[in-house]
Design a protein around this motif. Structure first.
Motif, PDB file in Angstrom:
ATOM      1  N   PHE A 115      37.634  38.476  47.353  1.00  0.00           N
ATOM      2  CA  PHE A 115      37.990  38.967  46.022  1.00  0.00           C
ATOM      3  C   PHE A 115      36.771  39.451  45.237  1.00  0.00           C
ATOM      4  O   PHE A 115      36.909  40.142  44.237  1.00  0.00           O
ATOM      5  CB  PHE A 115      38.689  37.866  45.215  1.00  0.00           C
ATOM      6  CG  PHE A 115      39.966  37.411  45.849  1.00  0.00           C
ATOM      7  CD1 PHE A 115      41.124  38.151  45.743  1.00  0.00           C
ATOM      8  CD2 PHE A 115      39.996  36.227  46.577  1.00  0.00           C
ATOM      9  CE1 PHE A 115      42.307  37.731  46.332  1.00  0.00           C
ATOM     10  CE2 PHE A 115      41.169  35.797  47.165  1.00  0.00           C
ATOM     11  CZ  PHE A 115      42.337  36.546  47.050  1.00  0.00           C
ATOM     12  N   SER A 118      34.390  37.138  32.965  1.00  0.00           N
ATOM     13  CA  SER A 118      35.175  36.939  34.185  1.00  0.00           C
ATOM     14  C   SER A 118      36.264  38.001  34.305  1.00  0.00           C
ATOM     15  O   SER A 118      36.937  38.346  33.327  1.00  0.00           O
ATOM     16  CB  SER A 118      35.817  35.544  34.193  1.00  0.00           C
ATOM     17  OG  SER A 118      36.582  35.374  35.369  1.00  0.00           O
ATOM     18  N   ASP A 122      38.857  37.650  36.286  1.00  0.00           N
ATOM     19  CA  ASP A 122      40.082  36.993  36.751  1.00  0.00           C
ATOM     20  C   ASP A 122      41.001  36.817  35.539  1.00  0.00           C
ATOM     21  O   ASP A 122      40.783  35.926  34.716  1.00  0.00           O
ATOM     22  CB  ASP A 122      39.767  35.626  37.360  1.00  0.00           C
ATOM     23  CG  ASP A 122      41.032  34.858  37.751  1.00  0.00           C
ATOM     24  OD1 ASP A 122      42.130  35.477  37.739  1.00  0.00           O
ATOM     25  OD2 ASP A 122      40.936  33.660  38.058  1.00  0.00           O
ATOM     26  N   LYS A 127      34.807  41.094  40.227  1.00  0.00           N
ATOM     27  CA  LYS A 127      35.645  41.644  41.291  1.00  0.00           C
ATOM     28  C   LYS A 127      34.898  42.627  42.178  1.00  0.00           C
ATOM     29  O   LYS A 127      34.156  43.488  41.691  1.00  0.00           O
ATOM     30  CB  LYS A 127      36.866  42.339  40.705  1.00  0.00           C
ATOM     31  CG  LYS A 127      37.960  41.401  40.237  1.00  0.00           C
ATOM     32  CD  LYS A 127      39.183  42.208  39.817  1.00  0.00           C
ATOM     33  CE  LYS A 127      40.328  41.273  39.408  1.00  0.00           C
ATOM     34  NZ  LYS A 127      41.525  42.038  38.990  1.00  0.00           N
ATOM     35  N   LEU A 154      34.535  35.324  37.849  1.00  0.00           N
ATOM     36  CA  LEU A 154      34.735  36.237  38.971  1.00  0.00           C
ATOM     37  C   LEU A 154      34.289  37.638  38.589  1.00  0.00           C
ATOM     38  O   LEU A 154      34.691  38.169  37.555  1.00  0.00           O
ATOM     39  CB  LEU A 154      36.217  36.275  39.367  1.00  0.00           C
ATOM     40  CG  LEU A 154      36.596  37.366  40.392  1.00  0.00           C
ATOM     41  CD1 LEU A 154      35.936  37.085  41.745  1.00  0.00           C
ATOM     42  CD2 LEU A 154      38.112  37.473  40.541  1.00  0.00           C
ATOM     43  N   HIS A 209      31.889  34.855  42.945  1.00  0.00           N
ATOM     44  CA  HIS A 209      32.256  33.766  42.044  1.00  0.00           C
ATOM     45  C   HIS A 209      31.027  32.944  41.662  1.00  0.00           C
ATOM     46  O   HIS A 209      30.115  32.756  42.476  1.00  0.00           O
ATOM     47  CB  HIS A 209      33.240  32.799  42.731  1.00  0.00           C
ATOM     48  CG  HIS A 209      34.415  33.453  43.363  1.00  0.00           C
ATOM     49  ND1 HIS A 209      35.657  33.511  42.770  1.00  0.00           N
ATOM     50  CD2 HIS A 209      34.555  34.076  44.581  1.00  0.00           C
ATOM     51  CE1 HIS A 209      36.509  34.124  43.591  1.00  0.00           C
ATOM     52  NE2 HIS A 209      35.860  34.480  44.681  1.00  0.00           N
TER      53      HIS A 209
END
Length: 637
Positions: A361, A317, A319, A278, A276, A364
């Motif tokens: 969000f 990432s 996340d 962001k 992810l 991805h």
């Protein structure tokens, strides 16, 4: 207008449940039966308007159901006790009095006020959507119509207004409140001398004549009785009995399988890892563009080296929940992820890597690592479960028809239960040693007060006829009859002589203790300055010092004009006590905060005024107290 009421159904739980659920919901088959057999009998009246037996029965069932929900393990005998039935009737009379008063006073609740209450009252929060509108699913769970809701809510608010002027504006005089609280929480210093019967046991030796006199005394004779007992037989019609007699056709099973196939499927799940970057939906377009470029660069690296996905996730990432595990999100079903992510994940093949997927969000990159579920059990594999469920549904529909036939048959063929047992394929059960009072350790229907009262009623007892069909539980009808009856009878003295002697010894010892205590009291009253060796205790209503309630009450009622003063307390089987009151102390500081005490006294004052006002309304609107008294004391039918 009251739009949410007109557009939605089912509301209210908690405090208003007693007022909302309409009586007919609980009438059921038994209500129909009672109505046809005297349900219209008048049990009370308010302002000339009658309250019928059927209305009382419905109100009582409503109260019992509410108690069952609050206390699932409550004793059924308590729910159908004469005391609780009397409370149900009194509550019904009170409601009618208040509604009549509200009508006479023209207390009207507007639609706007109803809507405002629903939108603002915290107790309805679970029924509202975040925007304040009614939640359809929450309303549907309560099973009520909008018309009933509006009517009942209006009635409740109107009834509250009848006494609101008193209960909400009560003013207790400060002097009266202070005097009452002083008396309530006053402390007194005392000395207590106890005369325990056990200390006098050696002084008593009852004669045979004493034993016989005690045994024959009508006040004691019931202690030595063999209880009334009966041998009975009964049949019960319930869903299990109906289900056992039903078969489901192949067509029924296949139709149910087709209509409910989702119940026999294993939900499809995916396991995926993701990286992810962001950039939530509130991020400005320039920053979102940078995040997308970064995600696309990572995707290009992955396309060159797909096996590096976990390493890239740990390093890049954003996340925090999955980055340390290489982006692993474990298994998830549909609905667990945001839709763009879900759609992409469920389209991938195992080990395949998606393109850049945009969500609220950010961006991805998804790799599908595993999948499971999605299989549907075959019809043959699900057949046992299908058969059980279809038979259960058929039984629920068939039960209502059979219940009417069962009720009619036990009445029309009153001399035997065999015909009804044979027709409905029911077990004819026999039980010995049945008594009138429900016991906690027996099962339905022998723990049901209505069934036992019908069994020991005059028609069943004298004529050995079947009882009426009685509802003893949800979808449970029972009828019984007495086969053999043994009335209560007194046991011979020789069989109970030891119990009689123990009782007489205890009684005489208590009498000797009382006599000694009274003599001691007389002596102390003649010489009040006599010193006692017993410890001094400071006693109040809040601090009883483990003294029996009779002693505490006597201490607080003892005369205080001249100190010390003495009082005697007859404790019956526990003997006697002599109390020496030596000091009067102030209000117990541990008993109550002064402000709280004043608030409690004011509330008690308001309650007293409200009760007095209600009593005056009952008199004004001519409540038929004779009918009320006789109905409340009558046994359940």
């Amino acid at each position: 207008m009251f739009d949410f009421v007109r557009k939605h159904t089912r509301i209210f739980l908690g405090v208003l449940i007693l007022l909302i659920i309409p009586s007919f919901v609980f009438l059921g088959l038994e209500g129909y039966s009672r109505n046809s057999q005297g349900g219209n009998t008048t049990v009370a009246s308010v302002a000339g308007k009658k309250i019928s037996q059927a209305e009382w029965d419905a109100a009582h069932r409503e109260q019992a159901e509410r108690l069952r929900r609050q206390m699932p393990n409550v004793d059924n005998a308590l729910l159908d006790s004469a005391e609780l039935r009397a409370q149900s009737l009194e509550a019904l009379v009170r409601e009618r009095v208040m509604l009549h008063a509200a009508d006479k006073m023209h207390l009207v609740i507007t639609d706007d006020r109803l809507q405002k209450i629903f939108a603002s009252d915290p107790q309805f929060a679970f029924l509202r959507n975040p925007d304040g509108s009614a939640n359809k699913d929450a309303l549907a769970a309560q099973g009520l119509s909008s018309e009933v809701l509006a009517q009942r809510l209006r009635q409740d608010l109107s009834m509250r207004q009848v006494v609101a002027g008193l209960s909400g504006t009560a003013v207790a005089p400060a002097a009266a409140a202070s005097a009452a609280l002083d008396a309530l929480f006053e402390q007194r210093e005392v000395q207590v001398q106890r005369f325990d019967p056990k200390d006098f046991l050696s002084q008593v030796n009852p004669s045979d004549a004493d034993l016989e006199t005690y045994y024959k005394d009508p006040k004691h004779s019931t202690q030595f009785q063999a209880p009334e007992q009966a041998s009975i037989e009964y049949v019960m019609l319930d869903l299990e009995a109906v289900k056992s007699s039903l078969t489901a056709s192949e067509d029924d099973l296949r139709k149910y399988y087709a209509e409910n196939q989702a119940r026999y499927s294993v939900p499809e799940e995916r396991r995926a890892s993701h990286i992810l970057i962001k950039a939530d939906k509130n991020t400005d377009s320039a920053d979102r563009a940078k995040a997308k470029v970064k995600a696309e660069a990572l995707l290009a690296d992955l396309n060159k080296a797909p096996l590096s996905f976990a390493d890239l996730a740990r390093k890049n990432s954003e996340d925090p929940g999955s980055a340390q595990s290489g982006g692993d999100l474990d298994f998830f079903a549909r609905g667990a992820m945001v839709k763009p992510f879900e759609d992409a994940a469920f389209k991938l093949k195992k080990s395949e890597i998606s393109g850049v997927v945009e969500s609220d969000f950010g961006y991805h990159i998804i790799q599908l690592t595993d999948k499971r579920g999605g299989e549907t059990r075959s019809f043959e594999a699900a057949r046992p479960e299908l058969l059980e469920e279809v038979r259960k549904q058929l039984a629920q529909r068939r039960y209502a028809e059979l219940a009417v036939e069962f009720t009619n048959m036990v009445f029309e063929q009153p001399d035997s239960l065999k015909p009804v047992a044979e027709k409905f394929k029911l077990e004819l059960r026999s039980v010995q040693g049945v008594v009138r009072t429900p016991a906690a350790n027996v099962s339905t229907p022998l723990n049901n007060r209505k069934f036992l009262e019908s069994l020991f009623g005059s028609d069943s007892l004298t004529n050995k006829r079947n009882t009426e069909a009685i509802e003893v539980g949800a979808n449970q009808l029972v009828s019984g009859r007495i086969v053999q009856h043994a009335p209560a009878h007194q046991l011979p003295l020789v069989e109970v002589s030891m119990t009689v002697r123990d009782n007489v010894v205890a009684e005489q010892a208590a009498s000797s203790a009382r006599k000694a205590g009274e003599e001691r009291l007389t002596a102390l009253q003649k010489s009040p300055q006599t010193a006692l060796t017993y410890p001094a205790l400071v006693v109040s209503r809040a601090q009883s010092r483990e003294l029996p309630r009779q002693i505490v009450d006597a201490i607080l009622r003892a005369p205080t004009v001249t100190l010390p003063s003495y009082v005697g307390v007859n404790l019956a089987a526990q003997g006697y006590a002599v109390v020496k009151l030596t000091k009067i102390l102030g209000r117990d500081p541990a008993a109550s905060d002064p402000r709280q005490g004043m608030a409690q006294y004011t509330q008690a004052w308001a309650d007293a005024e409200s009760q007095a006002y209600f009593a005056s309304l009952k008199s004004r609107f001519k409540v038929d107290k004779t009918a009320l008294t006789s109905a409340a004391s009558a046994p359940a039918r």
